[in-house]
Scaffold this motif. Structure first.
Motif, PDB file in Angstrom:
ATOM      1  N   ASP A   5       0.834  -1.195   0.000  1.00  0.00           N
ATOM      2  CA  ASP A   5       0.000   0.000   0.000  1.00  0.00           C
ATOM      3  C   ASP A   5       0.874   1.253   0.000  1.00  0.00           C
ATOM      4  O   ASP A   5       0.619   2.192  -0.758  1.00  0.00           O
ATOM      5  CB  ASP A   5      -0.931  -0.017   1.208  1.00  0.00           C
ATOM      6  CG  ASP A   5      -1.965   1.093   1.162  1.00  0.00           C
ATOM      7  OD1 ASP A   5      -2.623   1.257   0.109  1.00  0.00           O
ATOM      8  OD2 ASP A   5      -2.128   1.788   2.183  1.00  0.00           O
ATOM      9  N   ASP A   6       1.913   1.248   0.824  1.00  0.00           N
ATOM     10  CA  ASP A   6       2.829   2.390   0.891  1.00  0.00           C
ATOM     11  C   ASP A   6       3.494   2.662  -0.449  1.00  0.00           C
ATOM     12  O   ASP A   6       3.764   3.807  -0.800  1.00  0.00           O
ATOM     13  CB  ASP A   6       3.917   2.157   1.943  1.00  0.00           C
ATOM     14  CG  ASP A   6       3.383   2.170   3.366  1.00  0.00           C
ATOM     15  OD1 ASP A   6       2.219   2.598   3.576  1.00  0.00           O
ATOM     16  OD2 ASP A   6       4.121   1.731   4.265  1.00  0.00           O
ATOM     17  N   GLN A  37       8.992   0.085 -11.068  1.00  0.00           N
ATOM     18  CA  GLN A  37       8.204   0.114  -9.840  1.00  0.00           C
ATOM     19  C   GLN A  37       8.164  -1.267  -9.200  1.00  0.00           C
ATOM     20  O   GLN A  37       8.250  -1.392  -7.976  1.00  0.00           O
ATOM     21  CB  GLN A  37       6.779   0.612 -10.090  1.00  0.00           C
ATOM     22  CG  GLN A  37       6.004   0.735  -8.781  1.00  0.00           C
ATOM     23  CD  GLN A  37       4.527   1.009  -8.952  1.00  0.00           C
ATOM     24  OE1 GLN A  37       3.973   0.816 -10.026  1.00  0.00           O
ATOM     25  NE2 GLN A  37       3.888   1.465  -7.889  1.00  0.00           N
ATOM     26  N   VAL A  38       8.030  -2.326  -9.997  1.00  0.00           N
ATOM     27  CA  VAL A  38       8.014  -3.690  -9.459  1.00  0.00           C
ATOM     28  C   VAL A  38       9.314  -3.968  -8.716  1.00  0.00           C
ATOM     29  O   VAL A  38       9.309  -4.484  -7.598  1.00  0.00           O
ATOM     30  CB  VAL A  38       7.775  -4.724 -10.581  1.00  0.00           C
ATOM     31  CG1 VAL A  38       8.017  -6.139 -10.087  1.00  0.00           C
ATOM     32  CG2 VAL A  38       6.360  -4.592 -11.136  1.00  0.00           C
ATOM     33  N   LYS A  44      12.152  -2.875  -1.453  1.00  0.00           N
ATOM     34  CA  LYS A  44      11.682  -2.272  -0.200  1.00  0.00           C
ATOM     35  C   LYS A  44      11.002  -3.304   0.693  1.00  0.00           C
ATOM     36  O   LYS A  44      11.209  -3.332   1.899  1.00  0.00           O
ATOM     37  CB  LYS A  44      10.728  -1.115  -0.486  1.00  0.00           C
ATOM     38  CG  LYS A  44      11.412   0.117  -1.038  1.00  0.00           C
ATOM     39  CD  LYS A  44      10.399   1.194  -1.334  1.00  0.00           C
ATOM     40  CE  LYS A  44      11.042   2.411  -1.970  1.00  0.00           C
ATOM     41  NZ  LYS A  44      10.021   3.415  -2.313  1.00  0.00           N
ATOM     42  N   MET A  45      10.188  -4.174   0.087  1.00  0.00           N
ATOM     43  CA  MET A  45       9.497  -5.194   0.869  1.00  0.00           C
ATOM     44  C   MET A  45      10.498  -6.154   1.503  1.00  0.00           C
ATOM     45  O   MET A  45      10.385  -6.494   2.685  1.00  0.00           O
ATOM     46  CB  MET A  45       8.512  -5.974   0.015  1.00  0.00           C
ATOM     47  CG  MET A  45       7.794  -7.065   0.804  1.00  0.00           C
ATOM     48  SD  MET A  45       6.514  -7.856  -0.126  1.00  0.00           S
ATOM     49  CE  MET A  45       5.224  -6.642   0.077  1.00  0.00           C
ATOM     50  N   ALA A  46      11.488  -6.587   0.741  1.00  0.00           N
ATOM     51  CA  ALA A  46      12.498  -7.499   1.278  1.00  0.00           C
ATOM     52  C   ALA A  46      13.253  -6.849   2.437  1.00  0.00           C
ATOM     53  O   ALA A  46      13.522  -7.500   3.453  1.00  0.00           O
ATOM     54  CB  ALA A  46      13.459  -7.926   0.174  1.00  0.00           C
ATOM     55  N   GLU A  47      13.574  -5.568   2.307  1.00  0.00           N
ATOM     56  CA  GLU A  47      14.265  -4.854   3.395  1.00  0.00           C
ATOM     57  C   GLU A  47      13.391  -4.801   4.648  1.00  0.00           C
ATOM     58  O   GLU A  47      13.873  -5.029   5.756  1.00  0.00           O
ATOM     59  CB  GLU A  47      14.611  -3.430   2.950  1.00  0.00           C
ATOM     60  CG  GLU A  47      15.722  -3.355   1.941  1.00  0.00           C
ATOM     61  CD  GLU A  47      15.900  -1.948   1.368  1.00  0.00           C
ATOM     62  OE1 GLU A  47      15.357  -0.974   1.945  1.00  0.00           O
ATOM     63  OE2 GLU A  47      16.556  -1.829   0.324  1.00  0.00           O
ATOM     64  N   ALA A  56      13.817 -13.300   3.810  1.00  0.00           N
ATOM     65  CA  ALA A  56      13.123 -12.991   2.556  1.00  0.00           C
ATOM     66  C   ALA A  56      14.055 -13.309   1.402  1.00  0.00           C
ATOM     67  O   ALA A  56      15.172 -12.809   1.347  1.00  0.00           O
ATOM     68  CB  ALA A  56      12.725 -11.524   2.513  1.00  0.00           C
ATOM     69  N   ARG A  57      13.592 -14.191   0.527  1.00  0.00           N
ATOM     70  CA  ARG A  57      14.362 -14.507  -0.683  1.00  0.00           C
ATOM     71  C   ARG A  57      13.632 -13.909  -1.878  1.00  0.00           C
ATOM     72  O   ARG A  57      12.413 -13.951  -1.951  1.00  0.00           O
ATOM     73  CB  ARG A  57      14.499 -16.014  -0.865  1.00  0.00           C
ATOM     74  CG  ARG A  57      15.362 -16.648   0.224  1.00  0.00           C
ATOM     75  CD  ARG A  57      15.598 -18.128   0.003  1.00  0.00           C
ATOM     76  NE  ARG A  57      14.340 -18.849  -0.180  1.00  0.00           N
ATOM     77  CZ  ARG A  57      14.121 -19.727  -1.163  1.00  0.00           C
ATOM     78  NH1 ARG A  57      15.048 -19.995  -2.032  1.00  0.00           N
ATOM     79  NH2 ARG A  57      12.961 -20.347  -1.254  1.00  0.00           N
ATOM     80  N   ILE A  58      14.403 -13.362  -2.825  1.00  0.00           N
ATOM     81  CA  ILE A  58      13.821 -12.721  -4.001  1.00  0.00           C
ATOM     82  C   ILE A  58      14.301 -13.438  -5.258  1.00  0.00           C
ATOM     83  O   ILE A  58      15.487 -13.758  -5.382  1.00  0.00           O
ATOM     84  CB  ILE A  58      14.227 -11.236  -4.099  1.00  0.00           C
ATOM     85  CG1 ILE A  58      13.789 -10.469  -2.875  1.00  0.00           C
ATOM     86  CG2 ILE A  58      13.653 -10.614  -5.357  1.00  0.00           C
ATOM     87  CD1 ILE A  58      14.201  -9.010  -2.906  1.00  0.00           C
ATOM     88  N   GLU A  59      13.379 -13.654  -6.184  1.00  0.00           N
ATOM     89  CA  GLU A  59      13.718 -14.192  -7.497  1.00  0.00           C
ATOM     90  C   GLU A  59      13.076 -13.323  -8.557  1.00  0.00           C
ATOM     91  O   GLU A  59      11.973 -12.822  -8.361  1.00  0.00           O
ATOM     92  CB  GLU A  59      13.217 -15.633  -7.630  1.00  0.00           C
ATOM     93  CG  GLU A  59      13.911 -16.585  -6.685  1.00  0.00           C
ATOM     94  CD  GLU A  59      13.473 -18.025  -6.900  1.00  0.00           C
ATOM     95  OE1 GLU A  59      13.030 -18.360  -8.014  1.00  0.00           O
ATOM     96  OE2 GLU A  59      13.556 -18.792  -5.938  1.00  0.00           O
TER      97      GLU A  59
END
Length: 101
Positions: A5-6, A37-38, A44-47, A56-59
């Protein structure tokens, strides 16, 4: 959900997975207006997740057409709108909820 949302995510959907899968308790699907933006939302979400003491893992970050964030009990999919409509994850995971008696 607050992080999305932020960051002005679009069409945010939360899908409960209990009884459907043991990979997570919830799946969240959201769109960003562009790859940029994605990627920003994902970083930001992972941080934020890591600051809360969770993993949190990102792919998928380099292209940022579809980024997956595995936050242990929640899986987050961030898409560009065209890619989201192509894969249509909401429909796939909701399969069986509608019209079954």
């Amino acid at each position: 959900m607050q992080s999305l949302d932020d960051d002005q995510a679009q069409e945010v959907v939360s899908i409960p997975l209990e009884g459907k899968s043991n990979i997570a308790d919830y799946m969240v699907v959201a769109s960003g207006r562009s790859s940029r933006q994605v990627a920003s939302m994902a970083q930001k979400m992972a941080e934020r997740i890591k600051k809360s003491g969770r993993n949190a893992r990102i792919e998928g970050l380099p292209a940022a057409d579809w980024v997956l964030i595995d936050a242990e009990d929640v899986i987050v999919h961030l898409f560009r709108p065209e890619v989201r409509s192509f894969y249509n994850l909401e429909r796939m995971w909701a399969f069986g909820d509608e019209g079954e008696a």
